[in-house]
Design a protein around this motif. Structure first.
Motif, short mmCIF file in Angstrom:
data_model
loop_
_atom_site.label_atom_id
_atom_site.label_comp_id
_atom_site.label_asym_id
_atom_site.label_seq_id
_atom_site.Cartn_x
_atom_site.Cartn_y
_atom_site.Cartn_z
N ARG A 186 0.84 -1.20 0.00
CA ARG A 186 0.00 0.00 0.00
C ARG A 186 0.87 1.25 0.00
NH1 ARG A 186 -4.35 1.95 4.60
NH2 ARG A 186 -2.56 1.68 5.99
N ARG A 187 0.47 2.22 -0.84
CA ARG A 187 1.10 3.53 -0.86
C ARG A 187 0.01 4.58 -0.74
NH1 ARG A 187 5.07 3.78 -6.03
NH2 ARG A 187 3.14 4.63 -6.85
N PRO A 188 0.36 5.80 -0.36
CA PRO A 188 -0.66 6.85 -0.24
C PRO A 188 -1.43 7.10 -1.54
CG PRO A 188 1.36 7.55 0.84
CD PRO A 188 1.68 6.27 0.12
N ASP A 189 -0.77 6.84 -2.67
CA ASP A 189 -1.41 7.11 -3.96
C ASP A 189 -1.88 5.83 -4.66
OD1 ASP A 189 1.12 6.12 -4.42
OD2 ASP A 189 1.59 7.50 -6.06
N GLY A 190 -1.91 4.71 -3.93
CA GLY A 190 -2.39 3.48 -4.55
C GLY A 190 -1.56 2.27 -4.16
N ILE A 191 -1.11 1.52 -5.16
CA ILE A 191 -0.38 0.27 -4.94
C ILE A 191 1.02 0.38 -5.52
CG2 ILE A 191 -0.26 -2.19 -5.53
CD1 ILE A 191 -2.49 -1.72 -3.63
N GLY A 192 2.02 0.02 -4.72
CA GLY A 192 3.37 -0.18 -5.23
C GLY A 192 3.54 -1.64 -5.58
N ILE A 193 4.30 -1.93 -6.60
CA ILE A 193 4.43 -3.32 -7.04
C ILE A 193 5.78 -3.57 -7.68
CG2 ILE A 193 3.44 -2.99 -9.34
CD1 ILE A 193 1.88 -5.68 -8.77
N ARG A 194 6.30 -4.78 -7.48
CA ARG A 194 7.51 -5.23 -8.16
C ARG A 194 7.34 -6.72 -8.41
NH1 ARG A 194 13.05 -3.60 -8.16
NH2 ARG A 194 14.15 -4.95 -9.64
N THR A 195 7.56 -7.15 -9.63
CA THR A 195 7.47 -8.56 -9.97
C THR A 195 8.67 -8.95 -10.82
OG1 THR A 195 6.19 -8.24 -12.00
CG2 THR A 195 4.95 -8.48 -9.94
N SER A 196 8.96 -10.25 -10.83
CA SER A 196 10.05 -10.77 -11.64
C SER A 196 9.76 -12.23 -11.97
CB SER A 196 11.38 -10.68 -10.89
OG SER A 196 12.40 -11.41 -11.54
N PRO A 197 10.05 -12.66 -13.20
CA PRO A 197 9.90 -14.08 -13.54
C PRO A 197 11.06 -14.94 -13.07
CG PRO A 197 10.58 -12.86 -15.47
CD PRO A 197 10.37 -11.85 -14.38
N GLU A 198 12.06 -14.33 -12.42
CA GLU A 198 13.19 -15.08 -11.88
C GLU A 198 12.83 -15.64 -10.50
OE1 GLU A 198 17.38 -13.69 -12.63
OE2 GLU A 198 16.35 -11.76 -12.65
N SER A 199 13.55 -16.68 -10.10
CA SER A 199 13.38 -17.20 -8.75
C SER A 199 13.85 -16.16 -7.74
CB SER A 199 14.19 -18.48 -8.58
OG SER A 199 14.28 -18.84 -7.21
N ALA A 200 13.14 -16.07 -6.62
CA ALA A 200 13.53 -15.15 -5.56
C ALA A 200 14.89 -15.51 -4.97
CB ALA A 200 12.47 -15.15 -4.45
N LEU A 201 15.32 -16.76 -5.14
CA LEU A 201 16.61 -17.19 -4.61
C LEU A 201 17.78 -16.61 -5.39
CD1 LEU A 201 15.95 -20.96 -3.75
CD2 LEU A 201 16.21 -19.05 -2.16
N VAL A 202 17.55 -16.19 -6.63
CA VAL A 202 18.66 -15.70 -7.46
C VAL A 202 18.50 -14.23 -7.83
CG1 VAL A 202 19.08 -18.00 -8.39
CG2 VAL A 202 17.59 -16.43 -9.64
N ASP A 203 17.35 -13.64 -7.59
CA ASP A 203 17.12 -12.24 -7.96
C ASP A 203 17.45 -11.35 -6.76
OD1 ASP A 203 16.24 -9.76 -8.77
OD2 ASP A 203 14.38 -10.50 -9.66
N PRO A 204 18.50 -10.54 -6.81
CA PRO A 204 18.87 -9.71 -5.65
C PRO A 204 17.82 -8.69 -5.27
CG PRO A 204 20.15 -9.09 -7.59
CD PRO A 204 19.44 -10.36 -7.94
N ALA A 205 16.96 -8.32 -6.20
CA ALA A 205 15.92 -7.32 -5.89
C ALA A 205 14.96 -7.84 -4.83
CB ALA A 205 15.16 -6.94 -7.15
N TYR A 206 14.74 -9.15 -4.78
CA TYR A 206 13.84 -9.73 -3.78
C TYR A 206 14.33 -9.43 -2.37
CZ TYR A 206 11.44 -13.39 -1.07
OH TYR A 206 10.72 -14.08 -0.12
N ALA A 207 15.58 -9.77 -2.09
CA ALA A 207 16.13 -9.53 -0.76
C ALA A 207 16.21 -8.05 -0.44
CB ALA A 207 17.52 -10.18 -0.65
N GLU A 208 16.54 -7.24 -1.44
CA GLU A 208 16.62 -5.79 -1.22
C GLU A 208 15.27 -5.24 -0.76
OE1 GLU A 208 18.04 -4.11 -4.82
OE2 GLU A 208 20.00 -5.14 -4.73
N LEU A 209 14.21 -5.60 -1.46
CA LEU A 209 12.88 -5.09 -1.10
C LEU A 209 12.42 -5.67 0.24
CD1 LEU A 209 10.88 -5.08 -4.45
CD2 LEU A 209 11.75 -3.12 -3.18
#
Length: 276
Positions: free
Chosen positions: A43-66
């Motif tokens: 949830r954000r004040p202006d709606g929905i924030g979202i991030r998706t990736s077709p990579e596995s969460a185990l190999v995508d560094p963005a997952y751990a960062e978020l």
């Protein structure tokens, strides 16, 4: 067939810290099975924030960062295991959002053509991928929007009930985030999970993740209420301190008060046999 994790906290907090690093690590480790992409919505004040990736969460560094950022006081995490025949691609990766609502699904609704037939031309035009899950989301958006004079939790409960009657052997398990609530849909009483596929991955039954050895466990959902946060999660992590979400119900968590309400749906009787 996927894993779901939702949270509502008093103040914005990283999901890894809010849930607990140990439990969050258990959840993420389920990517050994649920490896076909990941997504987060918040949830954000202006709606929905979202991030998706077709990579596995185990190999995508963005997952751990978020996961270690205080994104919001309400949101969800999804680990995807693609249903056979549905592509692993950005447009098929959950959660789905229209900017106001967001949904992540754990299950399969078939036939997809019948589900698609419930959509208006406007709803169908908004579809980008090939999944039943995105069509499920667009149907919820459509029906909730058409029930503007009805309390939102009742509109969600009624819509889920109607889908369950139309697709009684499908799993409608999902997390739905709105401006006022996080809903955990636990509707799967006659659904059969991918248990044979799970068992084929392991040499020993003792190595199968918690709740993945039979359909009732595979589709189970649980929630935990603490002073600072409410969490809801699919099976696969330690159940200590969690309560089961009642079968064939919608759990509604108020984003303002963190109060939890359980809304039973009307069920149907099917001729389905035991869930393996």
């Amino acid at each position: 067939m996927c894993r779901l994790l939702g949270y509502v906290t008093g103040v914005p907090a990283p999901i890894s810290a809010s849930l607990g690093e140990g439990l969050f690590g258990q959840f993420t480790s389920l990517c050994t099975i649920h490896c076909d992409g990941w997504g987060m919505a918040w949830r954000r004040p202006d709606g929905i924030g979202i991030r998706t990736s077709p990579e596995s969460a185990l190999v995508d560094p963005a997952y751990a960062e978020l996961a270690h950022q205080p994104l919001s006081d309400a949101g969800m995490v999804h680990l995807r295991w693609a249903t056979d025949g549905l592509a692993v691609s950005p447009e098929n990766t959950h959660p789905f959002t229209d900017g106001r609502l967001a949904l992540a699904h754990n299950g399969s609704i078939a036939p997809i053509a019948e589900l698609e037939s419930l959509l208006t031309a406007e709803s169908l035009a908004a579809v980008r991928g090939t999944t039943d899950s995105e069509r499920y989301f667009r149907y919820l958006v459509q029906e909730i929007g058409a029930a503007a004079d009805e309390p939102e939790p009742e509109a969600v409960r009624r819509t889920i009930s109607a889908l369950h009657h139309r697709f009684p052997t499908s799993s409608l398990n999902a997390l739905l985030l709105s401006p006022s609530h996080l809903y955990a849909v636990h509707v799967n009483s006659a659904a059969t999970g991918p248990i044979r596929s799970v068992r084929a991955m392991y040499d020993s039954a003792d190595d199968i993740p918690l709740g993945h050895a039979d359909s009732s466990g595979y589709f189970a959902m649980a929630y935990r209420v603490r002073d600072e946060a409410v969490h809801v999660i699919s099976s696969g992590v330690s159940p200590a301190g969690w309560q089961p979400v009642p079968l064939d119900s919608v759990l509604a968590i108020d984003l303002g008060t963190r109060e939890v309400a359980v809304h039973a749906i009307s069920t149907v009787t099917t001729a389905a046999g035991p869930r393996a």
